[in-house]
Design a protein around this motif. Sequence first.
Motif, PDB file in Angstrom:
ATOM      1  N   TRP A 172       0.821  -1.200   0.000  1.00 25.12           N
ATOM      2  CA  TRP A 172       0.000   0.000   0.000  1.00 25.12           C
ATOM      3  C   TRP A 172       0.858   1.254   0.000  1.00 25.12           C
ATOM      4  O   TRP A 172       0.565   2.220  -0.705  1.00 25.12           O
ATOM      5  CB  TRP A 172      -0.970   0.026   1.174  1.00 25.12           C
ATOM      6  CG  TRP A 172      -1.596   1.374   1.307  1.00 25.12           C
ATOM      7  CD1 TRP A 172      -1.455   2.252   2.317  1.00 25.12           C
ATOM      8  CD2 TRP A 172      -2.418   2.019   0.334  1.00 25.12           C
ATOM      9  NE1 TRP A 172      -2.139   3.404   2.055  1.00 25.12           N
ATOM     10  CE2 TRP A 172      -2.741   3.297   0.835  1.00 25.12           C
ATOM     11  CE3 TRP A 172      -2.912   1.661  -0.923  1.00 25.12           C
ATOM     12  CZ2 TRP A 172      -3.540   4.199   0.146  1.00 25.12           C
ATOM     13  CZ3 TRP A 172      -3.698   2.570  -1.611  1.00 25.12           C
ATOM     14  CH2 TRP A 172      -4.006   3.818  -1.084  1.00 25.12           C
ATOM     15  N   GLU A 173       1.930   1.266   0.782  1.00 26.47           N
ATOM     16  CA  GLU A 173       2.808   2.434   0.810  1.00 26.47           C
ATOM     17  C   GLU A 173       3.363   2.728  -0.577  1.00 26.47           C
ATOM     18  O   GLU A 173       3.490   3.889  -0.975  1.00 26.47           O
ATOM     19  CB  GLU A 173       3.942   2.217   1.802  1.00 26.47           C
ATOM     20  CG  GLU A 173       3.501   2.263   3.248  1.00 26.47           C
ATOM     21  CD  GLU A 173       4.593   1.861   4.222  1.00 26.47           C
ATOM     22  OE1 GLU A 173       5.715   1.535   3.775  1.00 26.47           O
ATOM     23  OE2 GLU A 173       4.321   1.851   5.430  1.00 26.47           O
ATOM     24  N   LEU A 174       3.673   1.697  -1.340  1.00 26.81           N
ATOM     25  CA  LEU A 174       4.193   1.865  -2.692  1.00 26.81           C
ATOM     26  C   LEU A 174       3.112   2.390  -3.634  1.00 26.81           C
ATOM     27  O   LEU A 174       3.336   3.333  -4.393  1.00 26.81           O
ATOM     28  CB  LEU A 174       4.734   0.521  -3.194  1.00 26.81           C
ATOM     29  CG  LEU A 174       5.537   0.521  -4.458  1.00 26.81           C
ATOM     30  CD1 LEU A 174       6.785   1.385  -4.301  1.00 26.81           C
ATOM     31  CD2 LEU A 174       5.936  -0.911  -4.796  1.00 26.81           C
ATOM     32  N   VAL A 175       1.930   1.797  -3.573  1.00 26.33           N
ATOM     33  CA  VAL A 175       0.826   2.226  -4.434  1.00 26.33           C
ATOM     34  C   VAL A 175       0.407   3.648  -4.095  1.00 26.33           C
ATOM     35  O   VAL A 175       0.134   4.464  -4.987  1.00 26.33           O
ATOM     36  CB  VAL A 175      -0.368   1.258  -4.314  1.00 26.33           C
ATOM     37  CG1 VAL A 175      -1.602   1.802  -5.009  1.00 26.33           C
ATOM     38  CG2 VAL A 175      -0.003  -0.106  -4.878  1.00 26.33           C
ATOM     39  N   GLU A 176       0.379   3.971  -2.809  1.00 19.05           N
ATOM     40  CA  GLU A 176      -0.049   5.302  -2.368  1.00 19.05           C
ATOM     41  C   GLU A 176       0.812   6.404  -2.981  1.00 19.05           C
ATOM     42  O   GLU A 176       0.314   7.478  -3.332  1.00 19.05           O
ATOM     43  CB  GLU A 176      -0.004   5.377  -0.851  1.00 19.05           C
ATOM     44  CG  GLU A 176      -0.512   6.689  -0.296  1.00 19.05           C
ATOM     45  CD  GLU A 176      -0.421   6.750   1.211  1.00 19.05           C
ATOM     46  OE1 GLU A 176      -1.291   7.397   1.805  1.00 19.05           O
ATOM     47  OE2 GLU A 176       0.517   6.167   1.787  1.00 19.05           O
ATOM     48  N   LEU A 177       2.100   6.136  -3.130  1.00 15.62           N
ATOM     49  CA  LEU A 177       2.996   7.135  -3.729  1.00 15.62           C
ATOM     50  C   LEU A 177       2.640   7.426  -5.183  1.00 15.62           C
ATOM     51  O   LEU A 177       2.940   8.504  -5.698  1.00 15.62           O
ATOM     52  CB  LEU A 177       4.443   6.631  -3.658  1.00 15.62           C
ATOM     53  CG  LEU A 177       5.042   6.495  -2.263  1.00 15.62           C
ATOM     54  CD1 LEU A 177       6.408   5.821  -2.348  1.00 15.62           C
ATOM     55  CD2 LEU A 177       5.136   7.844  -1.588  1.00 15.62           C
ATOM     56  N   LEU A 178       2.004   6.481  -5.852  1.00 16.18           N
ATOM     57  CA  LEU A 178       1.690   6.619  -7.269  1.00 16.18           C
ATOM     58  C   LEU A 178       0.309   7.214  -7.534  1.00 16.18           C
ATOM     59  O   LEU A 178      -0.006   7.568  -8.661  1.00 16.18           O
ATOM     60  CB  LEU A 178       1.788   5.243  -7.952  1.00 16.18           C
ATOM     61  CG  LEU A 178       3.134   4.548  -7.828  1.00 16.18           C
ATOM     62  CD1 LEU A 178       3.028   3.101  -8.283  1.00 16.18           C
ATOM     63  CD2 LEU A 178       4.196   5.291  -8.614  1.00 16.18           C
ATOM     64  N   LEU A 179      -0.512   7.314  -6.505  1.00 16.48           N
ATOM     65  CA  LEU A 179      -1.872   7.829  -6.670  1.00 16.48           C
ATOM     66  C   LEU A 179      -1.900   9.343  -6.502  1.00 16.48           C
ATOM     67  O   LEU A 179      -1.134   9.901  -5.724  1.00 16.48           O
ATOM     68  CB  LEU A 179      -2.803   7.177  -5.649  1.00 16.48           C
ATOM     69  CG  LEU A 179      -2.992   5.673  -5.784  1.00 16.48           C
ATOM     70  CD1 LEU A 179      -3.874   5.148  -4.652  1.00 16.48           C
ATOM     71  CD2 LEU A 179      -3.580   5.312  -7.123  1.00 16.48           C
ATOM     72  N   PRO A 180      -2.798  10.016  -7.241  1.00 19.99           N
ATOM     73  CA  PRO A 180      -2.896  11.471  -7.105  1.00 19.99           C
ATOM     74  C   PRO A 180      -3.440  11.869  -5.737  1.00 19.99           C
ATOM     75  O   PRO A 180      -4.181  11.125  -5.103  1.00 19.99           O
ATOM     76  CB  PRO A 180      -3.870  11.868  -8.215  1.00 19.99           C
ATOM     77  CG  PRO A 180      -4.612  10.638  -8.562  1.00 19.99           C
ATOM     78  CD  PRO A 180      -3.742   9.479  -8.207  1.00 19.99           C
TER      79      PRO A 180
END
Length: 149
Positions: free
Chosen positions: A32-40
């Motif tokens: 989630w921490e990785l995906v969160e960085l990629l979301l606007p």
Amino acid sequence: MNFESHPKARRVGHFVNRHDGDQYRVLTNKQWELVELLLPKSDGRVGRNFINNCLVVEGMLFRLRTGVPWRDLPEVFGPWKTVWKRHHRYADDGTWDRVLVALTALADATGNLNWVLSTDSPARTSMTRMRALDPGCTRPNGESRVGRT
């Protein structure tokens, strides 16, 4: 019921850390921490700020995994319209495409991605069937089925 009030949930930072037994969990905290960085981010947008993006993304993943209609999402993910709207927004603005490219590149760079090519791909079998039905069918390089002319 939402993740925060779920009996197996506890808050860690700004997102919810769930125990491994939770039936709705798809992403680990590290993922989630990785995906969160990629979301606007919602900062500077008109309207309400995105609240608990983790919850909404987990709702999207639950729907993709199970195939349930949006209206049948469990209440634990919050209002289904919120999950649908954010999914629709991310699909329209190319967010999901950027996430896929970034995660694929990261997995490839770290050696966690295997590139496998299947020779029985639908395109190959379709060409084979097409040639079987029409012996005069030519290959993409201009050769006929029976050989060079």
